[in-house]
Scaffold this motif. Sequence first.
Motif, mmCIF file in Angstrom:
data_model
loop_
_atom_site.group_PDB
_atom_site.id
_atom_site.type_symbol
_atom_site.label_atom_id
_atom_site.label_comp_id
_atom_site.label_asym_id
_atom_site.label_seq_id
_atom_site.Cartn_x
_atom_site.Cartn_y
_atom_site.Cartn_z
ATOM 1 N N THR A 1 0.835 -1.210 0.000
ATOM 2 C CA THR A 1 0.000 0.000 0.000
ATOM 3 C C THR A 1 0.863 1.252 0.000
ATOM 4 O O THR A 1 0.554 2.243 -0.683
ATOM 5 N N SER A 41 0.745 4.182 -2.816
ATOM 6 C CA SER A 41 0.429 5.570 -2.464
ATOM 7 C C SER A 41 1.608 6.509 -2.692
ATOM 8 O O SER A 41 1.504 7.710 -2.401
ATOM 9 N N ARG A 44 4.546 6.503 -1.135
ATOM 10 C CA ARG A 44 5.305 6.824 0.081
ATOM 11 C C ARG A 44 6.652 6.106 0.139
ATOM 12 O O ARG A 44 7.375 6.246 1.117
ATOM 13 N N PRO A 77 -6.032 0.593 -2.658
ATOM 14 C CA PRO A 77 -4.782 1.060 -2.027
ATOM 15 C C PRO A 77 -3.527 0.740 -2.827
ATOM 16 O O PRO A 77 -2.592 1.541 -2.862
ATOM 17 N N PRO A 103 -3.898 2.783 -7.221
ATOM 18 C CA PRO A 103 -4.803 3.936 -7.353
ATOM 19 C C PRO A 103 -4.869 4.499 -8.765
ATOM 20 O O PRO A 103 -5.913 5.025 -9.172
ATOM 21 N N ARG A 142 -8.339 6.873 5.479
ATOM 22 C CA ARG A 142 -6.967 6.491 5.137
ATOM 23 C C ARG A 142 -6.891 5.927 3.721
ATOM 24 O O ARG A 142 -5.958 6.232 2.974
ATOM 25 N N ASP A 202 -4.743 7.748 0.830
ATOM 26 C CA ASP A 202 -3.641 7.032 0.173
ATOM 27 C C ASP A 202 -3.829 7.005 -1.340
ATOM 28 O O ASP A 202 -2.876 7.182 -2.111
ATOM 29 N N ALA A 203 -5.065 6.761 -1.785
ATOM 30 C CA ALA A 203 -5.321 6.703 -3.221
ATOM 31 C C ALA A 203 -5.079 8.067 -3.873
ATOM 32 O O ALA A 203 -4.457 8.165 -4.934
ATOM 33 N N GLN A 204 -5.565 9.131 -3.217
ATOM 34 C CA GLN A 204 -5.374 10.480 -3.770
ATOM 35 C C GLN A 204 -3.884 10.830 -3.821
ATOM 36 O O GLN A 204 -3.390 11.365 -4.804
ATOM 37 N N THR A 205 -3.173 10.485 -2.737
ATOM 38 C CA THR A 205 -1.735 10.756 -2.696
ATOM 39 C C THR A 205 -1.000 9.968 -3.769
ATOM 40 O O THR A 205 -0.052 10.468 -4.393
ATOM 41 N N GLY A 206 -1.420 8.727 -3.985
ATOM 42 C CA GLY A 206 -0.779 7.902 -5.001
ATOM 43 C C GLY A 206 -0.895 8.506 -6.386
ATOM 44 O O GLY A 206 0.080 8.510 -7.160
ATOM 45 N N THR A 248 1.270 11.814 -6.434
ATOM 46 C CA THR A 248 2.703 11.511 -6.463
ATOM 47 C C THR A 248 3.132 10.990 -7.822
ATOM 48 O O THR A 248 4.207 11.342 -8.332
#
Length: 534
Positions: free
Chosen positions: A207, A211, A213, A281, A284, A508, A512-516, A519
């Motif tokens: 995950t 995302s 990270r 997750p 994304p 969460r 995480d999906a939006q951040t993925g 990014t």
Amino acid sequence: MTDAALLSLVVFLPALSAGAIVAFDGENRGAIRRFANLTTLAVVGLLFGLVLPRYLAQSPDEAGYRLVVDLPWVPGWGIGYRLGLDGLSLPLLLLTGVVSHLAMWASAGITKQTKGYLILFLLLETGMLGSFVALDFLLFYVFFEVMLLPMYFLIGLWGGPRKEYAAIKFFLYTLVGSVLMLIVMLMAYAGSSGVAGGATFDLPTLTAIGSGRVDTVEFSGKVQCWAFAMLLIAFLIKLPAVPFHTWLPDAHVEAPTPVSMILAGVLLKVGGYGLLRIAYPLFPLGAAYFADVVVWLGVVSILYGAFVALAQTDFKRLVAYSSVSHMGYVLLGIGIWSPAAADTAAWQMGMNGAVFQMIGHGITSVGMFFLVGVLYDRVKHRDMREMGGLLTVMPRYGGLSIGIFFAAMGLPGLCGFWGEVFPVLAAWSFSPWATVLAATGVILTAGYMLFAVQRIYLGPRYIGPRGEQLVPMTASEKWIAGLVMTAAVVFGVYPRPVFDVAGPAVARITADAQTGVETAEVRKVARAENEATQ
């Protein structure tokens, strides 16, 4: 008791009991039944007496999980015995324990090869429980497969006249999904080789890669689209959604009543859970690419299931198609994501509604299939054209049936309401047309539910063949139906416990999906600039 021992005991107690039943004398059916009933009751006691209080008392780790277990299994290959709970898995785990016990309680009428039936039933319960606590992709896959064979035999050996056809159809559909999931699992494992410690099946680590990270490795856009598409098919088969739904009506119609309760109450939820736990997750970019597909498959499932239910004369087949329609709201709530919008509030509302719909449908579908079975046990048919006025013949049965049907219809104040209204309201920001059509499904649901209530329980008194067998409900039947009705009212009046528990996990997942996606876009721009300077 440590967290590892507690979760392991909850998951594997039914399987251990199944092994113990092998030593029982097959002719001593009473002792075998009592032992199996005590096992499922013990699981419920462990869940509510130990797991739930300990979960509420702990703080989540960085990944948002509690009661985390992380032990080496095959460390050289990145395979671990990883278990844990968050707000997404806990409600479904509790639902599994309760539904399994009610279904075991309802299995009193199974007299054919009772020993084998109970062994398979308990193995199935272990598979279901394990699926909702596994934090290792390979371990999740193992539990997913553990559910397949017991259900195949439970339908194929204890089902109706076309049981072999229904069991094989269920097996083949599910096997296709399993193969697709296996391919994705290997893709994710190979793609994680750049993380510290080497390639892994650890879902929190995968995950983190999805995302964005993890700086050292990423899943490319092409890989994510292919992986998400294959997982989508795999979990839509389990959900099930149109056009992968055709195994469900046959399986329900041929399965014995307790197996239908398990199938509708728990197994279908593994499809929605898999999308939320793994597909979104980890991939994304693929989820964003297929957002329209997911939403419109949800809308089509809602409408198709409702229209086909309207045309049914078989009571159980009507309830089966209602499950296709109701699970469409789960898909709608999960899919309404527009990555271009920074505000994910609508998506969180839809996802929270999807989680609640899984719980609410788990309650109402169990009740409806059980009540269909109560009637079938007496008159040996399910033809609604040969029923009528049952409320006057069996008033307690009729009253409980009408109450549970109203809950499934989504009447305010009952559990079906929240799981339908949240995805429909949230869909407006994604597509007003999807909202209008999904809301039309609510009207159609009321149509076929009220038709069934009018034809079977109200109207002119017509009993049809074997009408003399319509004896009052037994004490155990009243208890089972009464508990389901109570749960429908409690969660309809006070849905907050589900939303409070699931809310942080949903937040969460969406974050995480939006951040993925964000990014991935940043990395894409950076690569383009780097290539331009070179």
